[in-house]
Design an enzyme around this catalytic site. Structure first.
Site, short mmCIF file in Angstrom:
data_model
loop_
_atom_site.label_atom_id
_atom_site.label_comp_id
_atom_site.label_asym_id
_atom_site.label_seq_id
_atom_site.Cartn_x
_atom_site.Cartn_y
_atom_site.Cartn_z
N GLN A 165 5.44 -0.15 7.07
CA GLN A 165 5.16 -1.58 6.90
C GLN A 165 6.13 -2.38 7.78
O GLN A 165 6.33 -2.01 8.94
CB GLN A 165 5.26 -1.97 5.41
N GLY A 201 1.58 -5.11 8.08
CA GLY A 201 0.80 -6.29 7.71
C GLY A 201 -0.69 -6.11 7.89
O GLY A 201 -1.46 -6.31 6.96
N GLY A 246 0.82 -1.21 0.00
CA GLY A 246 0.00 0.00 0.00
C GLY A 246 0.85 1.25 0.00
O GLY A 246 1.19 1.79 -1.05
N GLY A 267 3.55 -6.77 -3.73
CA GLY A 267 4.88 -7.21 -3.30
C GLY A 267 4.87 -8.44 -2.41
O GLY A 267 5.77 -9.27 -2.47
N CYS A 310 15.65 -18.32 3.49
CA CYS A 310 15.21 -19.65 3.91
C CYS A 310 14.88 -19.61 5.40
O CYS A 310 15.36 -18.74 6.13
CB CYS A 310 16.24 -20.73 3.60
N ALA A 320 -11.72 -9.57 -6.52
CA ALA A 320 -12.07 -10.79 -5.79
C ALA A 320 -13.44 -10.68 -5.14
O ALA A 320 -14.15 -11.68 -5.01
CB ALA A 320 -11.01 -11.09 -4.74
#
Length: 552
Positions: free
Chosen positions: A127, A489, A50, A173, A407, A240
């Site tokens: 963020q 988030g 955003g 992203g 990872c 959606a």
């Protein structure tokens, strides 16, 4: 804010523009966050999510760059919501940068108050990894998404998504990792986005296979590949909140359904039903209150459709964007009937101190990353799941900006890997220092009751002491830069979280810092889950010798 059309790209190689490698690393990672290959809207300093920014405004950005270039090896730069506010004398083992982004006193921790402050130029939204300068593009969330869908496959589909169809939305992203994560697990996915540019970008970077504007075509391709039990990802242009209800009406129910639209921000993220991207931008400017209300109404419809799919047998989960909370606030009282992804699939990993560990080659040379891949394959050969991930990532993940890898490593593993990397820099196997960091979404660095700390065993979902303790211990242990953010988030009022980055520059001093930081950081995850009463965390703490005074 003003848009500035300039191409920012981190320097490569071993020539320093600063007075030390830690400052150089911070400078390159700030600039890498704004590389057009990496950032969603670099001209507005927006990295992802955003309005997740790397700096408050262009004046602040240039002041940060200038500050990093002159910062001494025994000084610390303080950054307040994307603006450099002080440089203090500290010491060589202290962080070179401390960042606090988007933090508000709880009573005022909402989007309306944040936007007032933002309009006055007093605050920015950081963020998670945008304002803390450790975003690496969509790969940064890819393994976590791969792990999530992999665990869903283990729990519900005999270990593979072969022969299944997933429907999701949001290809920004973060959400852009979903198509590749599903196909890596063998499945078929229809990924919806209202912005064609987002779909194009994922196809260009090989995260998504096909593009269509036709629901009929998307369903036909999905059914064909489901029958063949072959993976494919389809980017479908649309909203959606229109498409999911249409599928419910037709009784077309996927095997899995989730969502990663930018629902955390009803004004700057989510796009309401019936609006194109351009029309939405116009309404956002002309009537922000109406825009937010339309967004929230659309989210309610979106969640209603997800619940209907769940009732008809779809494995349904929230992917951490707070869409259930918005629907609940709009009167949908059963919005939380499907779980979040952390309690459903990820929490056991957190109990072992595992989380999204990442590293970046400051040289800019992909060979440095390939050499570190070999370290993982050699040192963790007994972890077949991890090794499979590294092999797939090498084949399928295209680097964005500086070469990087991610990872999930646990307590003990992170420090071991960090030591080896630092030795490789010291002996010249790697051509320049390596930056080691992580997402704020980690085992012991976040309080987010609708995401990472949802449904904690002891009810401690909203306890926010843990990310603060995480930032404090990482700072005193010598992390290169440390950040404390709010609202990442899930949006304003719903999360507090901390980040850390440490630079492996090959020195003995760095080796000691790495040992301390890469032990205490995942250690906080083990501690947090022991405190909440998780048996697996207790077992991990006892096996690894984590010192927890009141552990039984």
């Amino acid at each position: 804010m003003e848009k500035v059309q300039q191409t920012i790209r981190a320097a490569r190689g071993t020539e320093l523009q600063t007075k030390g490698w830690v400052q150089e690393a911070a400078l390159r990672m700030l600039m890498n966050n704004l590389d057009p290959e990496v950032a969603e809207k670099p001209e507005e300093l927006v990295v992802y999510g955003g309005i997740g920014r790397a700096a408050r405004n262009w004046e602040s950005y240039h002041a940060i760059v200038d500050s990093l270039k002159t910062l001494e090896n025994d000084e610390t730069l303080l950054v307040q919501s994307g603006k450099p506010v002080a440089i203090f004398k500290s010491h060589e083992d202290a962080p070179r940068v401390l960042l606090a982004n988007s933090n508000l006193v709880p009573k005022w921790a909402n989007w309306d108050h944040f936007r007032e402050l933002e309009k006055k130029g007093l605050m920015m939204y950081g963020q998670m990894t945008a304002g803390s300068w450790i975003y690496i593009g969509t790969q940064g969330i890819l393994q976590g998404t791969y792990e999530t869908f992999g665990e869903a496959a283990r729990q519900h589909f005999d270990g593979s998504l072969k022969g299944t169809v997933t429907i999701t939305a949001g290809l920004g992203g973060m959400g852009g990792a979903q198509p590749l994560a599903v196909t890596m697990n063998g499945g078929v996915v229809i990924a919806i986005d209202v912005d064609k540019r987002s779909i194009d970008r994922r196809i260009e970077k090989r995260y998504c296979d096909k593009y269509t504007e036709s629901l009929e075509e998307a369903l036909a391709i999905a059914n064909e590949y489901k029958e063949k039990k072959e993976p494919i990802s389809i980017g479908l242009l649309g909203n959606a909140a229109e498409i999911l209800p249409e599928l419910v009406n037709r009784n077309i129910i996927p095997d899995l359904v989730t969502d990663q639209t930018s629902a955390h921000d009803p004004l700057n993220g989510y796009i309401p039903v019936g609006y194109t991207v351009e029309e939405a931008a116009k309404l956002r400017e002309e009537d922000p209150e109406r825009y937010v209300q339309l967004s929230k109404e659309s989210m309610k419809k979106h969640v209603e459709a997800m619940l209907a799919m769940q009732e008809k047998g779809a494995i349904t989960f929230d992917y951490g964007n707070n869409i259930r909370q918005v629907a609940f606030d709009e009167g949908l009282k059963n919005a939380f009937d499907f779980p979040g992804f952390v309690p459903a699939f990820i929490r056991p990993l957190f109990c072992e101190g595992k989380g999204p560990f990442r590293w970046v080659a400051l040289s800019g040379d992909p060979e440095d990353i390939y050499k570190t891949d070999e370290v993982i394959l050699r040192e963790f050969a007994d972890n077949e799941h991890l090794c499979n991930w590294i092999r797939m990532a090498r084949q399928q993940v295209e680097f964005q900006g500086l070469p990087s890898r991610i990872c999930w490593l646990g307590y003990g593993e992170r420090a071991k890997f960090g030591r080896i990397i630092n030795e490789m820099v010291a002996n010249g196997e790697l051509s320049a220092p390596i930056v080691i960091g992580r997402d704020h979404l980690d085992c012991g660095s976040v309080a987010s009751p609708n995401r990472e700390t949802e449904s904690m065993k002891d009810g401690s979902d909203a306890v926010a002491d843990w990310p603060i303790l995480n930032a404090l211990i990482n700072s005193v242990n010598g992390a290169s830069w440390v950040s404390v953010h709010h609202g990442g988030g899930v949006g304003m009022g719903y999360s507090l979280h901390a980040g850390m980055v440490i630079v492996a520059d090959g020195t003995e001093a760095a080796a000691k810092r790495i040992e301390r930081v890469l032990t205490s950081d995942p250690g906080m995850g083990v501690v947090r889950h022991v405190d909440a009463g998780y048996d697996l965390a207790v077992q991990t703490a006892k096996e690894k010798g984590v010192n927890i005074p009141m552990m039984k």
